[in-house]
Design a protein around this motif. Structure first.
Motif, mmCIF file in Angstrom:
data_model
loop_
_atom_site.group_PDB
_atom_site.id
_atom_site.type_symbol
_atom_site.label_atom_id
_atom_site.label_comp_id
_atom_site.label_asym_id
_atom_site.label_seq_id
_atom_site.Cartn_x
_atom_site.Cartn_y
_atom_site.Cartn_z
ATOM 1 N N ALA A 128 -18.190 -7.731 0.239
ATOM 2 C CA ALA A 128 -19.403 -8.050 0.993
ATOM 3 C C ALA A 128 -19.667 -9.549 1.031
ATOM 4 N N ALA A 129 -19.220 -10.265 0.003
ATOM 5 C CA ALA A 129 -19.494 -11.694 -0.074
ATOM 6 C C ALA A 129 -18.886 -12.469 1.089
ATOM 7 N N LEU A 130 -17.783 -11.969 1.635
ATOM 8 C CA LEU A 130 -17.094 -12.683 2.713
ATOM 9 C C LEU A 130 -17.317 -12.052 4.079
ATOM 10 N N ALA A 131 -18.193 -11.062 4.141
ATOM 11 C CA ALA A 131 -18.457 -10.395 5.413
ATOM 12 C C ALA A 131 -19.379 -11.238 6.291
ATOM 13 N N GLY A 132 -19.123 -11.232 7.570
ATOM 14 C CA GLY A 132 -20.058 -11.839 8.513
ATOM 15 C C GLY A 132 -19.874 -13.318 8.764
ATOM 16 N N SER A 133 -18.869 -13.951 8.147
ATOM 17 C CA SER A 133 -18.668 -15.375 8.378
ATOM 18 C C SER A 133 -17.186 -15.704 8.322
ATOM 19 N N ALA A 134 -16.712 -16.424 9.347
ATOM 20 C CA ALA A 134 -15.315 -16.853 9.354
ATOM 21 C C ALA A 134 -15.106 -18.061 8.456
ATOM 22 N N THR A 135 -16.191 -18.757 8.141
ATOM 23 C CA THR A 135 -16.108 -19.946 7.282
ATOM 24 C C THR A 135 -17.181 -19.848 6.195
ATOM 25 N N PRO A 136 -16.955 -19.008 5.174
ATOM 26 C CA PRO A 136 -17.965 -18.836 4.129
ATOM 27 C C PRO A 136 -18.209 -20.113 3.344
ATOM 28 N N GLY A 137 -19.434 -20.242 2.838
ATOM 29 C CA GLY A 137 -19.776 -21.376 1.992
ATOM 30 C C GLY A 137 -19.268 -21.173 0.577
ATOM 31 N N GLN A 138 -19.448 -22.196 -0.253
ATOM 32 C CA GLN A 138 -18.950 -22.118 -1.623
ATOM 33 C C GLN A 138 -19.622 -21.001 -2.407
ATOM 34 N N ASP A 139 -20.917 -20.769 -2.174
ATOM 35 C CA ASP A 139 -21.607 -19.689 -2.886
ATOM 36 C C ASP A 139 -20.993 -18.335 -2.543
ATOM 37 N N ASP A 140 -20.648 -18.138 -1.264
ATOM 38 C CA ASP A 140 -20.029 -16.883 -0.854
ATOM 39 C C ASP A 140 -18.645 -16.733 -1.489
ATOM 40 N N VAL A 154 -22.948 -14.578 -10.082
ATOM 41 C CA VAL A 154 -23.192 -15.058 -8.730
ATOM 42 C C VAL A 154 -23.646 -13.874 -7.904
ATOM 43 N N LEU A 155 -24.786 -14.000 -7.241
ATOM 44 C CA LEU A 155 -25.306 -12.894 -6.452
ATOM 45 C C LEU A 155 -24.501 -12.724 -5.171
ATOM 46 N N PRO A 156 -24.226 -11.471 -4.782
ATOM 47 C CA PRO A 156 -23.548 -11.243 -3.506
ATOM 48 C C PRO A 156 -24.378 -11.774 -2.343
ATOM 49 N N LYS A 157 -23.700 -12.023 -1.242
ATOM 50 C CA LYS A 157 -24.360 -12.543 -0.047
ATOM 51 C C LYS A 157 -25.503 -11.624 0.371
ATOM 52 N N GLY A 158 -26.652 -12.217 0.684
ATOM 53 C CA GLY A 158 -27.802 -11.451 1.143
ATOM 54 C C GLY A 158 -28.781 -11.076 0.062
ATOM 55 N N LEU A 159 -28.434 -11.306 -1.209
ATOM 56 C CA LEU A 159 -29.339 -11.020 -2.314
ATOM 57 C C LEU A 159 -29.970 -12.314 -2.798
ATOM 58 N N SER A 160 -31.261 -12.256 -3.105
ATOM 59 C CA SER A 160 -31.961 -13.456 -3.573
ATOM 60 C C SER A 160 -32.193 -13.386 -5.074
#
Length: 225
Positions: A128-140, A154-160
């Motif tokens: 899920a961390a790499l879903a939705g972006s062709a160029t993920p950021g360092q956090d992803d 490290v929280l998965p993408k979309g979690l605060s």
């Protein structure tokens, strides 16, 4: 909000009874669905090509090709399907080969359903961390590698972080709760609450128990680990 799509799984094991057990384990995990079973390496390769599963539970000891050879052939062909090795093999060379081949996890038989569920959730979080972006950021990118490196959360993408802390605090009293109960306590949707809860299960900070009763899938109950 719509429910997330189930991740599809191919079970590969030459022992019919073991394959049946692993199939039941997977289908008890919310959000995962078995789409096929294979008993040989060649059949596994053919079924992966035919079914395009998200994840393969791959035994090492198969009657024709070893699971490691199956993994090598997949990577050699450019197939990056997720692979979790599930095997009685404990040799260091075999484990190193699985790591080198890009296996997401390595689970030694025999194991309990919860042992597999933790790894399934870790795989889901990494994917899920790499879903939705062709160029993920360092956090992803960090989140994608986090299941293999639990020293830093490290929280998965979309979690605060703020909501994660609130969800975790809802279980500080030691009471076991479902995702729906946590959602009500925090004021978020059940689907969102389950994502946070499963993240903490994957991190080893929460324990989960399946509560059976009535029809349908068993309810997942969470508590502090």
């Amino acid at each position: 909000m719509t429910e997330p799509t189930d991740l599809t799984v191919l079970v590969v094991d030459d022992d019919f009874m073991v394959a049946s057990i692993h199939t039941r384990f997977v289908e008890r995990a919310e959000g995962f669905r078995v789409v096929g079973v294979a008993a040989t390496g060649e059949t596994a390769l053919a079924e992966i090509e035919r079914l395009s599963p998200d994840l393969v539970l791959l035994d090492v000891h198969l009657p024709d090709l070893s699971g490691i050879e199956v993994l090598r052939r997949l990577r050699g062909a450019g197939n990056d399907v997720g692979v979790v090795m599930v095997t009685a093999a404990r040799e260091a060379d075999t484990v190193r080969a699985a790591v080198a081949g890009g296996a997401a996890h390595y689970l030694v038989k025999p194991f309990e359903a919860d042992d597999l569920h933790w790894r399934l959730e870790a795989f889901r979080a990494s994917r899920a961390a790499l879903a939705g972006s062709a160029t993920p950021g360092q956090d992803d990118i960090d989140a994608a590698f986090a299941p293999l490196n639990r020293g830093r959360e490290v929280l998965p993408k979309g979690l605060s972080r703020e909501t994660a802390d609130t969800v975790l605090a809802a279980l500080d009293d030691g009471v076991e709760r479902s995702a729906a109960e946590c959602a009500e306590a925090v004021g978020i949707s059940r689907v969102s609450a389950r994502r946070y809860l499963e993240h903490f299960v994957a991190q080893g900070r929460l324990a989960v128990r399946l509560q059976y009763g009535g029809s349908g899938r068993p309810e997942r109950r969470y508590r502090r680990a």
